[in-house]
Write a protein that holds these residues in place. Structure first.
Motif, short mmCIF file in Angstrom:
data_model
loop_
_atom_site.label_atom_id
_atom_site.label_comp_id
_atom_site.label_asym_id
_atom_site.label_seq_id
_atom_site.Cartn_x
_atom_site.Cartn_y
_atom_site.Cartn_z
N MET A 164 30.26 46.07 39.02
CA MET A 164 30.11 47.08 37.98
C MET A 164 31.29 46.97 37.02
O MET A 164 32.18 46.13 37.19
CB MET A 164 30.03 48.48 38.60
CG MET A 164 28.83 48.67 39.52
SD MET A 164 28.75 50.29 40.28
CE MET A 164 28.37 51.29 38.83
N SER A 165 31.28 47.83 36.00
CA SER A 165 32.39 47.83 35.05
C SER A 165 33.65 48.37 35.72
O SER A 165 33.58 49.11 36.70
CB SER A 165 32.03 48.67 33.83
OG SER A 165 31.74 50.00 34.22
N GLY A 166 34.82 47.99 35.20
CA GLY A 166 36.06 48.45 35.79
C GLY A 166 37.24 47.67 35.25
O GLY A 166 37.12 46.91 34.26
N HIS A 167 38.39 47.84 35.91
CA HIS A 167 39.61 47.17 35.45
C HIS A 167 39.51 45.67 35.66
O HIS A 167 39.14 45.21 36.74
CB HIS A 167 40.81 47.73 36.21
CG HIS A 167 42.12 47.21 35.70
ND1 HIS A 167 42.92 46.38 36.41
CD2 HIS A 167 42.75 47.42 34.51
CE1 HIS A 167 44.00 46.08 35.70
NE2 HIS A 167 43.91 46.70 34.54
N MET A 168 39.84 44.90 34.64
CA MET A 168 39.71 43.45 34.69
C MET A 168 41.07 42.80 34.51
O MET A 168 41.87 43.20 33.65
CB MET A 168 38.76 42.97 33.58
CG MET A 168 38.54 41.48 33.56
SD MET A 168 37.39 41.02 32.22
CE MET A 168 37.40 39.25 32.38
N GLY A 169 41.36 41.82 35.34
CA GLY A 169 42.62 41.09 35.23
C GLY A 169 43.76 41.77 35.98
O GLY A 169 43.56 42.71 36.75
N ASN A 170 44.99 41.25 35.73
CA ASN A 170 46.20 41.77 36.36
C ASN A 170 46.12 41.70 37.88
O ASN A 170 46.49 42.63 38.59
CB ASN A 170 46.49 43.20 35.92
CG ASN A 170 47.91 43.62 36.25
OD1 ASN A 170 48.81 42.81 36.26
ND2 ASN A 170 48.11 44.89 36.52
N VAL A 171 45.62 40.55 38.39
CA VAL A 171 45.53 40.33 39.83
C VAL A 171 46.11 38.95 40.15
O VAL A 171 46.22 38.08 39.28
CB VAL A 171 44.07 40.40 40.34
CG1 VAL A 171 43.54 41.81 40.22
CG2 VAL A 171 43.18 39.43 39.58
N LYS A 172 46.48 38.76 41.39
CA LYS A 172 47.05 37.48 41.82
C LYS A 172 45.95 36.43 41.90
O LYS A 172 44.93 36.63 42.57
CB LYS A 172 47.72 37.66 43.19
CG LYS A 172 48.48 36.44 43.68
CD LYS A 172 49.16 36.75 45.00
CE LYS A 172 49.94 35.53 45.50
NZ LYS A 172 50.60 35.83 46.82
N LYS A 173 46.15 35.31 41.20
CA LYS A 173 45.15 34.25 41.15
C LYS A 173 45.81 32.90 41.46
O LYS A 173 46.97 32.67 41.10
CB LYS A 173 44.50 34.17 39.77
CG LYS A 173 43.58 35.34 39.44
CD LYS A 173 42.25 35.21 40.16
CE LYS A 173 41.27 36.28 39.71
NZ LYS A 173 39.99 36.16 40.42
N THR A 174 45.04 32.01 42.09
CA THR A 174 45.50 30.65 42.34
C THR A 174 44.50 29.66 41.77
O THR A 174 43.30 29.75 42.06
CB THR A 174 45.66 30.39 43.85
OG1 THR A 174 46.64 31.28 44.39
CG2 THR A 174 46.12 28.95 44.10
N VAL A 175 44.99 28.74 40.94
CA VAL A 175 44.15 27.66 40.41
C VAL A 175 44.53 26.40 41.17
O VAL A 175 45.70 25.99 41.20
CB VAL A 175 44.36 27.47 38.90
CG1 VAL A 175 43.46 26.36 38.39
CG2 VAL A 175 44.07 28.76 38.16
N GLN A 176 43.54 25.79 41.82
CA GLN A 176 43.81 24.67 42.72
C GLN A 176 43.60 23.32 42.04
O GLN A 176 42.85 23.19 41.07
CB GLN A 176 42.92 24.76 43.96
CG GLN A 176 43.19 25.99 44.81
CD GLN A 176 42.31 26.02 46.05
OE1 GLN A 176 41.11 25.74 45.98
NE2 GLN A 176 42.89 26.34 47.19
N SER A 177 44.28 22.33 42.59
CA SER A 177 44.09 20.92 42.24
C SER A 177 44.27 20.65 40.75
O SER A 177 43.43 20.04 40.09
CB SER A 177 42.70 20.44 42.68
OG SER A 177 42.53 20.65 44.07
N LEU A 178 45.40 21.10 40.20
CA LEU A 178 45.76 20.78 38.82
C LEU A 178 46.69 19.57 38.82
O LEU A 178 47.59 19.46 39.66
CB LEU A 178 46.46 21.98 38.15
CG LEU A 178 45.61 23.24 37.98
CD1 LEU A 178 46.44 24.35 37.38
CD2 LEU A 178 44.41 22.95 37.09
N LYS A 179 46.48 18.68 37.87
CA LYS A 179 47.22 17.42 37.84
C LYS A 179 48.48 17.53 36.99
O LYS A 179 48.46 18.12 35.91
CB LYS A 179 46.32 16.30 37.30
CG LYS A 179 46.93 14.91 37.37
CD LYS A 179 45.95 13.87 36.87
CE LYS A 179 46.53 12.46 36.96
NZ LYS A 179 45.55 11.45 36.48
#
Length: 209
Positions: A160-175
């Protein structure tokens, strides 16, 4: 296996490879990384290296001030990196960008940009309803959210709608496309979480060697 580093996102740019290909990169500064402590399996149950990135801080607690004074390094932000290869590192060792290699894959963790309150189309990539005659003020609405009498409620975790972003994220396998060892700057292909100036945690990729 390389120990990870704490970085500061400097912004995005692009690099041209030898064949003329334009590659979008994120510049990450890894200046001021020092070994601040060790955790061993005998004492703590696992092996890890405690890394500190020097930063200006006027809000250190007394225990934090005493910790950095005891090991004789400038105060900074602390991060743990689990590794079995910790014998070769002494407390106070300066860690530089050459711990990684050009062509190596890394996982980058950071706090994503906060987008505030967002609807389901922006937040969860829902489709719009028909923008035709007969649809009254419901073009970007999410539609029905529950059932009838059974179970008669909205399930937990419903998108549903709500607060977006401002969370811990990990992007994997970046060169890692390139690096400036002299200035301790790493150029990573693609985008990483966070705004310019935010703190990032860089460690060797779990999925790609």
């Amino acid at each position: 296996m390389s120990i990870g580093l704490i970085g500061k996102k400097s912004g995005m740019s692009r690099l041209f490879l030898e064949d003329g290909e334009s590659v979008p990169v994120t510049a990450v500064s890894v200046c001021g990384n020092f070994v601040a402590g060790k955790k061993t399996a005998d004492k703590n149950g696992y092996n890890a290296l405690l890394v500190s990135k020097t930063t200006k801080s006027n809000n250190l607690s007394k225990s934090q001030s005493e910790f950095f004074k005891k090991i004789s390094i400038n105060p900074g932000n602390l991060t743990e990196f689990k590794s079995d290869d910790i014998e070769n590192y002494e407390i106070g060792t300066h860690l530089t960008a050459d711990m990684f290699e050009v062509g190596q894959y890394v996982d980058v963790t950071g706090t994503s940009k906060g987008k505030g309150y967002a609807g389901v189309i922006k937040r969860h990539n829902f489709s719009m309803q028909d923008a035709t005659h007969g649809n009254s003020l419901a073009h970007r609405a999410h539609g029905s959210i529950g059932q009838c009498q059974t179970p008669g409620r909205v399930w937990k975790g419903k998108k549903m709608s709500g607060h977006m972003g401002n969370v811990k994220k990990t992007v994997q396998s970046l060169k890692i496309v390139d690096m400036d060892v002299e200035n301790n700057v790493i150029y990573i292909k693609g985008a990483v979480p966070g705004f310019n100036g935010s703190e990032l945690k860089i460690k060797p990729s779990n999925k790609k060697s």
